[in-house]
Motif scaffolding. Structure first.
Motif, PDB file in Angstrom:
ATOM      1  N   ALA A  16       0.840  -1.197   0.000  1.00 22.55           N
ATOM      2  CA  ALA A  16       0.000   0.000   0.000  1.00 22.55           C
ATOM      3  C   ALA A  16       0.874   1.246   0.000  1.00 22.55           C
ATOM      4  O   ALA A  16       1.887   1.305   0.687  1.00 22.55           O
ATOM      5  CB  ALA A  16      -0.922   0.022   1.220  1.00 22.55           C
ATOM      6  N   ASP A  17       0.463   2.226  -0.772  1.00 18.74           N
ATOM      7  CA  ASP A  17       1.103   3.540  -0.780  1.00 18.74           C
ATOM      8  C   ASP A  17       0.055   4.521  -0.283  1.00 18.74           C
ATOM      9  O   ASP A  17      -0.922   4.810  -0.980  1.00 18.74           O
ATOM     10  CB  ASP A  17       1.582   3.909  -2.177  1.00 18.74           C
ATOM     11  CG  ASP A  17       2.353   5.226  -2.200  1.00 18.74           C
ATOM     12  OD1 ASP A  17       2.373   5.939  -1.172  1.00 18.74           O
ATOM     13  OD2 ASP A  17       2.934   5.542  -3.249  1.00 18.74           O
ATOM     14  N   VAL A  30       6.566   1.876  -5.759  1.00 15.04           N
ATOM     15  CA  VAL A  30       6.002   0.560  -6.073  1.00 15.04           C
ATOM     16  C   VAL A  30       6.930  -0.180  -7.037  1.00 15.04           C
ATOM     17  O   VAL A  30       7.210  -1.367  -6.852  1.00 15.04           O
ATOM     18  CB  VAL A  30       4.579   0.689  -6.651  1.00 15.04           C
ATOM     19  CG1 VAL A  30       4.073  -0.641  -7.165  1.00 15.04           C
ATOM     20  CG2 VAL A  30       3.633   1.263  -5.603  1.00 15.04           C
ATOM     21  N   PHE A  31       7.429   0.519  -8.044  1.00 14.95           N
ATOM     22  CA  PHE A  31       8.354  -0.113  -8.983  1.00 14.95           C
ATOM     23  C   PHE A  31       9.618  -0.578  -8.262  1.00 14.95           C
ATOM     24  O   PHE A  31      10.088  -1.701  -8.475  1.00 14.95           O
ATOM     25  CB  PHE A  31       8.716   0.828 -10.133  1.00 14.95           C
ATOM     26  CG  PHE A  31       9.692   0.206 -11.097  1.00 14.95           C
ATOM     27  CD1 PHE A  31       9.253  -0.671 -12.071  1.00 14.95           C
ATOM     28  CD2 PHE A  31      11.046   0.474 -10.995  1.00 14.95           C
ATOM     29  CE1 PHE A  31      10.148  -1.276 -12.939  1.00 14.95           C
ATOM     30  CE2 PHE A  31      11.953  -0.120 -11.862  1.00 14.95           C
ATOM     31  CZ  PHE A  31      11.495  -0.995 -12.835  1.00 14.95           C
ATOM     32  N   ASP A  32      10.177   0.271  -7.410  1.00 19.79           N
ATOM     33  CA  ASP A  32      11.397  -0.102  -6.682  1.00 19.79           C
ATOM     34  C   ASP A  32      11.179  -1.329  -5.799  1.00 19.79           C
ATOM     35  O   ASP A  32      12.040  -2.200  -5.708  1.00 19.79           O
ATOM     36  CB  ASP A  32      11.908   1.067  -5.846  1.00 19.79           C
ATOM     37  CG  ASP A  32      12.544   2.168  -6.679  1.00 19.79           C
ATOM     38  OD1 ASP A  32      12.845   1.915  -7.869  1.00 19.79           O
ATOM     39  OD2 ASP A  32      12.739   3.277  -6.147  1.00 19.79           O
ATOM     40  N   ILE A  52      -0.241  -7.209  -5.385  1.00 18.79           N
ATOM     41  CA  ILE A  52      -1.508  -6.517  -5.181  1.00 18.79           C
ATOM     42  C   ILE A  52      -1.131  -5.155  -4.621  1.00 18.79           C
ATOM     43  O   ILE A  52      -0.607  -5.045  -3.510  1.00 18.79           O
ATOM     44  CB  ILE A  52      -2.414  -7.281  -4.203  1.00 18.79           C
ATOM     45  CG1 ILE A  52      -2.601  -8.711  -4.698  1.00 18.79           C
ATOM     46  CG2 ILE A  52      -3.746  -6.567  -4.037  1.00 18.79           C
ATOM     47  CD1 ILE A  52      -3.092  -9.662  -3.639  1.00 18.79           C
ATOM     48  N   ILE A  53      -1.356  -4.124  -5.414  1.00 18.33           N
ATOM     49  CA  ILE A  53      -0.922  -2.770  -5.071  1.00 18.33           C
ATOM     50  C   ILE A  53      -2.145  -1.916  -4.751  1.00 18.33           C
ATOM     51  O   ILE A  53      -3.060  -1.797  -5.573  1.00 18.33           O
ATOM     52  CB  ILE A  53      -0.150  -2.116  -6.240  1.00 18.33           C
ATOM     53  CG1 ILE A  53       0.911  -3.058  -6.827  1.00 18.33           C
ATOM     54  CG2 ILE A  53       0.427  -0.781  -5.818  1.00 18.33           C
ATOM     55  CD1 ILE A  53       2.014  -3.447  -5.901  1.00 18.33           C
ATOM     56  N   VAL A 113       3.749  -1.197   3.762  1.00 18.86           N
ATOM     57  CA  VAL A 113       3.011   0.064   3.667  1.00 18.86           C
ATOM     58  C   VAL A 113       4.030   1.181   3.530  1.00 18.86           C
ATOM     59  O   VAL A 113       4.991   1.254   4.288  1.00 18.86           O
ATOM     60  CB  VAL A 113       2.128   0.304   4.915  1.00 18.86           C
ATOM     61  CG1 VAL A 113       1.417   1.640   4.825  1.00 18.86           C
ATOM     62  CG2 VAL A 113       1.126  -0.826   5.095  1.00 18.86           C
ATOM     63  N   HIS A 114       3.801   2.033   2.548  1.00 13.45           N
ATOM     64  CA  HIS A 114       4.704   3.151   2.295  1.00 13.45           C
ATOM     65  C   HIS A 114       3.919   4.448   2.372  1.00 13.45           C
ATOM     66  O   HIS A 114       2.777   4.527   1.915  1.00 13.45           O
ATOM     67  CB  HIS A 114       5.319   3.020   0.895  1.00 13.45           C
ATOM     68  CG  HIS A 114       6.086   4.234   0.508  1.00 13.45           C
ATOM     69  ND1 HIS A 114       5.554   5.208  -0.302  1.00 13.45           N
ATOM     70  CD2 HIS A 114       7.328   4.652   0.826  1.00 13.45           C
ATOM     71  CE1 HIS A 114       6.451   6.164  -0.462  1.00 13.45           C
ATOM     72  NE2 HIS A 114       7.528   5.851   0.210  1.00 13.45           N
TER      73      HIS A 114
END
Length: 127
Positions: A16-17, A30-32, A52-53, A113-114
């Motif tokens: 999760a962002d 997310v890519f990193d 799952i983003i 979680v970011h």
């Protein structure tokens, strides 16, 4: 993330962002994260997990702008030379509008979680 993946080898990885915004930087983290896991998968000779983003922001966020960039993001995932040969079985990306002061996702549903910018705009301390 590296230690977690090496210990658990999850088949599905939920990320999760919080406060994702809608600009060109939205999917960088997310890519990193996916790249880090895929490099580990390649080194350990594992299949890539299903990703799952969850992209969260307030309801006024322009999620349509994010969704328009998803094709480019998925192409970038599959054409990354660092993880050549890794098959991305599944990558589900969804927008989750709402305030993170309340519950926005199910209990125990996330591995990572970011939040880099959302804390700058808090008007109260979360519980």
């Amino acid at each position: 993330m590296t230690c977690f993946y090496k210990e658990r080898h999850p088949k599905k990885l939920a990320i999760a962002d919080l406060g994702c915004s809608c600009g060109p930087n939205t999917l960088f983290v997310v890519f990193d994260l996916t790249e880090t896991v895929d490099v580990l998968c390649k080194a350990l000779n594992h299949e890539s997990p299903e990703y799952i983003i969850f992209l969260n922001d307030l309801p006024g966020n322009d999620f349509n702008n994010i969704f328009k960039s998803l094709d480019c993001f998925k192409k970038k995932l599959t054409s990354n030379p660092l993880v050549d040969g890794i098959d991305h079985q599944y990558c589900c990306i969804t927008g989750v509008p709402g305030s993170f002061y309340g519950r926005i996702l199910p209990t125990s549903s996330l591995y990572f979680v970011h939040s880099s910018y959302s804390l700058h705009y808090t008007s109260q301390v979360p519980d």
